[in-house]
Write a protein that holds these residues in place. Structure first.
Motif, short mmCIF file in Angstrom:
data_model
loop_
_atom_site.label_atom_id
_atom_site.label_comp_id
_atom_site.label_asym_id
_atom_site.label_seq_id
_atom_site.Cartn_x
_atom_site.Cartn_y
_atom_site.Cartn_z
N VAL A 1 0.76 -1.25 -0.05
CA VAL A 1 -0.09 0.11 -0.01
C VAL A 1 0.61 1.10 -0.11
CG1 VAL A 1 -1.83 1.27 1.40
CG2 VAL A 1 -1.76 -1.20 1.03
N LYS A 2 1.99 0.98 0.60
CA LYS A 2 3.03 2.23 0.77
C LYS A 2 3.51 2.73 -0.73
CE LYS A 2 4.42 0.47 5.10
NZ LYS A 2 5.59 -0.12 6.05
N PRO A 3 4.12 3.88 -0.85
CA PRO A 3 4.61 4.41 -2.08
C PRO A 3 5.96 3.87 -2.18
CG PRO A 3 3.77 6.39 -0.56
CD PRO A 3 3.70 4.90 -0.04
N LEU A 4 6.24 3.69 -3.50
CA LEU A 4 7.74 3.13 -3.64
C LEU A 4 8.93 3.82 -3.16
CD1 LEU A 4 9.47 1.29 -5.66
CD2 LEU A 4 9.49 3.20 -7.43
N SER A 5 8.80 5.16 -2.76
CA SER A 5 9.76 5.79 -2.15
C SER A 5 9.94 5.13 -0.79
CB SER A 5 9.53 7.12 -2.31
OG SER A 5 8.37 7.52 -1.56
N ILE A 6 8.97 4.98 -0.17
CA ILE A 6 9.06 4.35 1.16
C ILE A 6 9.39 3.06 1.10
CG2 ILE A 6 7.65 3.77 3.31
CD1 ILE A 6 7.68 6.71 2.91
N LEU A 7 9.04 2.17 0.24
CA LEU A 7 9.69 0.74 0.43
C LEU A 7 11.14 0.90 -0.09
CD1 LEU A 7 6.86 -1.04 -1.88
CD2 LEU A 7 7.30 -1.16 0.75
N LYS A 8 11.81 1.67 -0.99
CA LYS A 8 13.03 1.61 -1.18
C LYS A 8 13.86 2.18 0.19
CE LYS A 8 13.13 2.96 -6.06
NZ LYS A 8 13.70 4.18 -6.71
N GLU A 9 13.39 2.81 0.95
CA GLU A 9 13.80 3.08 2.31
C GLU A 9 13.69 1.94 3.39
OE1 GLU A 9 12.27 6.83 3.63
OE2 GLU A 9 13.28 7.60 1.64
N ASP A 10 13.07 1.05 3.25
CA ASP A 10 12.75 -0.05 4.15
C ASP A 10 13.77 -1.21 4.24
OD1 ASP A 10 11.58 -2.38 5.59
OD2 ASP A 10 9.48 -2.12 4.68
N LYS A 11 14.77 -0.88 5.24
CA LYS A 11 15.65 -1.72 5.36
C LYS A 11 15.24 -3.06 5.60
CE LYS A 11 18.40 1.63 4.75
NZ LYS A 11 18.70 2.00 3.44
N GLU A 12 14.14 -3.54 6.44
CA GLU A 12 13.78 -4.87 6.83
C GLU A 12 13.58 -5.74 5.47
OE1 GLU A 12 12.79 -6.53 9.78
OE2 GLU A 12 14.17 -5.01 10.54
N LEU B 1 13.48 -8.59 -3.12
CA LEU B 1 13.85 -7.61 -4.13
C LEU B 1 12.67 -6.61 -4.44
CD1 LEU B 1 16.05 -9.65 -6.72
CD2 LEU B 1 16.84 -7.95 -4.91
N ILE B 2 12.86 -5.34 -4.72
CA ILE B 2 11.60 -4.61 -5.17
C ILE B 2 11.58 -4.61 -6.64
CG2 ILE B 2 10.59 -2.41 -5.17
CD1 ILE B 2 11.87 -1.97 -2.25
#
Length: 186
Positions: free
Chosen positions: A35-46, A53-54
């Motif tokens: 649901v989160k934007p791509l920019s947030i997922l790219k920062e998700d270290k978990e 892989l995104i």
């Protein structure tokens, strides 16, 4: 469970496979992640720490309300899977909790892989003239990958209509490691 078939899987074979399916095959902490934007997922270290892989693709498909409505209808009838080598039964409803079988032609056999709709989102802002429709799905136990994906269509303030796919995945079966080496993170 994975359905293997030398011919295009029948509706009965798909239903039988779905009836034997289990629960999501990824950690529950990733339940609403797409649901989160791509920019947030790219920062998700978990995500990267857990081996995911995104993957992302966004394509301009038209302009205006008619293009948006056609795009929405296309998603609701699984036209994004309407390929000679992949399909989902177009009668499958896009509703929270609905399990479905995505059938994919892999060399000689057809694979029927199980997923479940995790959420459906639709927003409209008449003042700004923007609209979006999308849904997220997740893989179920037995799937070759552990993944979440989002399919969406959006009309922005300039009336441009975009189709977007966002996912994160990792191998969940030894056979998937072989083909997965062709994937690359964004």
């Amino acid at each position: 469970m994975v359905l293997l078939s030398s011919t295009r899987p029948s509706p009965k074979e798909q239903k039988d496979c779905i009836s034997n399916s289990g629960t999501f095959n990824y950690d529950i902490k990733y339940g609403g992640t797409t649901v989160k934007p791509l920019s947030i997922l790219k920062e998700d270290k978990e995500l990267s720490k857990d081996g995911f892989l995104i993957n992302h693709s966004k394509t301009l498909v038209g302009a205006g309300s008619d293009a948006y409505e056609k795009g929405k209808t296309a998603l609701q009838t699984w036209m994004h899977f309407g390929l000679s080598w992949a399909f989902v039964d177009p009668k499958t409803p896009i509703e929270n909790g609905v399990k479905f079988c995505a059938c994919v032609k892999e060399f000689i056999p057809w694979l029927g892989i199980l997923l479940q709709v995790a959420y459906v989102n639709e927003t409209r802002n008449p003042k700004l003239g923007v609209s979006s429709f999308g849904f997220g799905g997740g893989t179920l136990r037995g799937h070759l990958l552990s993944s979440k994906e989002r399919f969406s269509v959006e009309m922005d303030e300039e009336k441009q209509v975009w189709y977007e796919i966002l996912s994160f995945s990792k191998p969940a079966h030894p056979l998937s490691v072989i083909g997965y080496s062709y994937c690359s993170p964004i």
